[in-house]
Design a protein around this motif. Sequence first.
Motif, PDB file in Angstrom:
ATOM      1  N   HIS A 134       8.420  62.636 -73.802  1.00  0.00           N
ATOM      2  CA  HIS A 134       8.808  63.116 -72.471  1.00  0.00           C
ATOM      3  C   HIS A 134       9.783  64.287 -72.627  1.00  0.00           C
ATOM      4  O   HIS A 134      10.786  64.157 -73.331  1.00  0.00           O
ATOM      5  CB  HIS A 134       9.479  61.959 -71.720  1.00  0.00           C
ATOM      6  CG  HIS A 134       9.689  62.213 -70.275  1.00  0.00           C
ATOM      7  ND1 HIS A 134      10.430  63.272 -69.805  1.00  0.00           N
ATOM      8  CD2 HIS A 134       9.248  61.539 -69.173  1.00  0.00           C
ATOM      9  CE1 HIS A 134      10.441  63.241 -68.489  1.00  0.00           C
ATOM     10  NE2 HIS A 134       9.734  62.200 -68.081  1.00  0.00           N
ATOM     11  N   GLN A 192       4.084  55.198 -74.897  1.00  0.00           N
ATOM     12  CA  GLN A 192       4.027  55.964 -73.637  1.00  0.00           C
ATOM     13  C   GLN A 192       5.004  57.130 -73.694  1.00  0.00           C
ATOM     14  O   GLN A 192       4.784  58.164 -73.095  1.00  0.00           O
ATOM     15  CB  GLN A 192       4.352  55.074 -72.430  1.00  0.00           C
ATOM     16  CG  GLN A 192       3.508  53.807 -72.333  1.00  0.00           C
ATOM     17  CD  GLN A 192       2.029  54.084 -72.278  1.00  0.00           C
ATOM     18  OE1 GLN A 192       1.603  55.154 -71.868  1.00  0.00           O
ATOM     19  NE2 GLN A 192       1.215  53.135 -72.728  1.00  0.00           N
ATOM     20  N   TYR A 229       3.950  59.352 -59.972  1.00  0.00           N
ATOM     21  CA  TYR A 229       2.491  59.322 -59.878  1.00  0.00           C
ATOM     22  C   TYR A 229       1.861  58.305 -60.821  1.00  0.00           C
ATOM     23  O   TYR A 229       0.659  58.083 -60.791  1.00  0.00           O
ATOM     24  CB  TYR A 229       1.922  60.714 -60.238  1.00  0.00           C
ATOM     25  CG  TYR A 229       2.377  61.186 -61.603  1.00  0.00           C
ATOM     26  CD1 TYR A 229       1.738  60.768 -62.746  1.00  0.00           C
ATOM     27  CD2 TYR A 229       3.498  62.014 -61.734  1.00  0.00           C
ATOM     28  CE1 TYR A 229       2.183  61.153 -63.996  1.00  0.00           C
ATOM     29  CE2 TYR A 229       3.945  62.413 -62.969  1.00  0.00           C
ATOM     30  CZ  TYR A 229       3.283  61.977 -64.099  1.00  0.00           C
ATOM     31  OH  TYR A 229       3.744  62.345 -65.325  1.00  0.00           O
ATOM     32  N   CYS A 230       2.658  57.714 -61.682  1.00  0.00           N
ATOM     33  CA  CYS A 230       2.089  57.020 -62.840  1.00  0.00           C
ATOM     34  C   CYS A 230       2.001  55.508 -62.661  1.00  0.00           C
ATOM     35  O   CYS A 230       2.979  54.852 -62.295  1.00  0.00           O
ATOM     36  CB  CYS A 230       2.925  57.346 -64.082  1.00  0.00           C
ATOM     37  SG  CYS A 230       2.248  56.597 -65.573  1.00  0.00           S
ATOM     38  N   CYS A 254       6.899  51.563 -70.239  1.00  0.00           N
ATOM     39  CA  CYS A 254       7.653  52.803 -70.002  1.00  0.00           C
ATOM     40  C   CYS A 254       8.659  52.594 -68.881  1.00  0.00           C
ATOM     41  O   CYS A 254       8.365  51.927 -67.888  1.00  0.00           O
ATOM     42  CB  CYS A 254       6.662  53.912 -69.608  1.00  0.00           C
ATOM     43  SG  CYS A 254       7.450  55.511 -69.415  1.00  0.00           S
ATOM     44  N   ASN A 280      10.264  55.319 -67.503  1.00  0.00           N
ATOM     45  CA  ASN A 280      10.533  56.613 -66.866  1.00  0.00           C
ATOM     46  C   ASN A 280      10.160  56.649 -65.384  1.00  0.00           C
ATOM     47  O   ASN A 280      10.708  57.452 -64.631  1.00  0.00           O
ATOM     48  CB  ASN A 280       9.813  57.737 -67.624  1.00  0.00           C
ATOM     49  CG  ASN A 280      10.444  57.962 -68.991  1.00  0.00           C
ATOM     50  OD1 ASN A 280      11.656  57.835 -69.148  1.00  0.00           O
ATOM     51  ND2 ASN A 280       9.644  58.257 -69.993  1.00  0.00           N
ATOM     52  N   ASN A 281       9.250  55.792 -64.981  1.00  0.00           N
ATOM     53  CA  ASN A 281       8.889  55.687 -63.566  1.00  0.00           C
ATOM     54  C   ASN A 281       8.560  57.013 -62.900  1.00  0.00           C
ATOM     55  O   ASN A 281       9.054  57.307 -61.799  1.00  0.00           O
ATOM     56  CB  ASN A 281      10.010  54.971 -62.783  1.00  0.00           C
ATOM     57  CG  ASN A 281      10.158  53.541 -63.250  1.00  0.00           C
ATOM     58  OD1 ASN A 281       9.160  52.837 -63.448  1.00  0.00           O
ATOM     59  ND2 ASN A 281      11.385  53.112 -63.489  1.00  0.00           N
ATOM     60  N   CYS A 282       7.761  57.821 -63.525  1.00  0.00           N
ATOM     61  CA  CYS A 282       7.262  59.040 -62.879  1.00  0.00           C
ATOM     62  C   CYS A 282       6.492  58.576 -61.633  1.00  0.00           C
ATOM     63  O   CYS A 282       5.763  57.580 -61.690  1.00  0.00           O
ATOM     64  CB  CYS A 282       6.350  59.815 -63.830  1.00  0.00           C
ATOM     65  SG  CYS A 282       7.206  60.271 -65.353  1.00  0.00           S
TER      66      CYS A 282
END
Length: 443
Positions: A231, A196, A158-159, A152, A154-156
């Motif tokens: 997402h 993801q 918290y993830c 993934c 997106n690099n949120c």
Amino acid sequence: MKKTFYIVNLGCSKNQVDGETVLALMEQKGWKYTDLEHADVVIINTCGFINDAKEESINTILNCKSSYPDKIVIAAGCLAQRYGKELSDEMSEADGFVGNRDLYAIPDAVEKIVKGKTRLVSPKLPSQDCFVERSTLFTFPRSTYIKIAEGCNNNCTYCAIPLIRGQLRSIPADIIMKEIKSFVKKGFFEINLVSQDLASWGTDIGQDLIYLLRRICRLKGDFRIRLLYMHPDKFNPSILPLFKKDSRLIPYFDIPFQHASEPILKAMGRKGNNEKYLKLIASIRKALPESVIRSTIMLGFPGEKDSDFQCLMEFLEEAQLDWCGFFTYSREEGTKAFGFKDKVPIATAGLRKEQAQDLQNRITEKRLESYTGREIEVLVEEVIAEEEIALGRGYMNAPEVDGAVILHSGRAMSGSIKPGDVVRAKVIKRNNIDLEAVDVGLS
Ligand code: SF4
């Protein structure tokens, strides 16, 4: 040793596809898949996403070794990928650990561990991801998952997923189509596409989800496609007309909003807010009034104030989601949010989770009431003959996560319906978070 093995699968559907893939690769190398009692080697396909999942994985390893001290217990999957070094130094209960970055490397790693040559194998990211025809599936009959991307981008904040599984690597459409065609040919009814973030599929290889869905719609056959995990900031509403045109695309949208308060979403590395997400939901329901929307929400992210929680509760009230899973923030080393200040006490996060869950339960029940009187297709998973009942799922139920359909059918007794059959049924009432329906014939 007879080279027999068994896989204990934990975690999400992506991990499940990995488990099925490892099973096929092991068989190609001469290993025989069997049940837990008869296996020489037990591979535990772990999850390492959040604390609860890590705990479950570790307990499974410990329980397995204490129940079967003579078997070789190997931890594979996300936990082994993320903490392989620490675990192999400290956890003597497992005989070995192998990461999940290159599934092709696993059979050789298992051989080495079995021969006592090593306790830890940490495969590097392969130049190409693993595409193997899976022979044994862990799903119910005629339903499968197909993983269409790995990793993934997106690099949120918290993830930990990008740390474990790397950056986005979409599987090219030609390969996905080959896999779908092969399942359709084998008579599969429900094909669940997973990754993801399906909404980002193709962006790294110059393709996009609309292109893939158009190709799927050109296929002949009586199958259903379900998209799991998109997402919200990447969701492209241009896919919706395809669902209208082709009823084989299930109007079920799994969109992990995670929150609704803009400051919290921003801190999570997401671009949305209450208004934008409500608009997205409205646009889906306008295009497809029968659509089902599922989400996940995280409570107790650092900095979450009472006002943010109120914003979330108002969002839930307005959004009227069909299904929603709630979990509390898990502080994961290596992620950006690990160092965030303003931590929310665990008790506060837990209480907010409970309150949000209570509200959502009432909404889910109300949404389910609206199916009463409607005729739906039910994919049968289990038959309880003596009670003249079959358990299955309708289009509103994704595998494993949502409620079920309790099907009343005299044919359950006579054995003329079996798992994998698709039955037309009329919904008679809601029963908790399940629907009860009566059989009106085979589809
Ligand atoms: S989109 Fe999902 S998998 Fe990707 S970083 Fe965000 S939470 Fe993790």
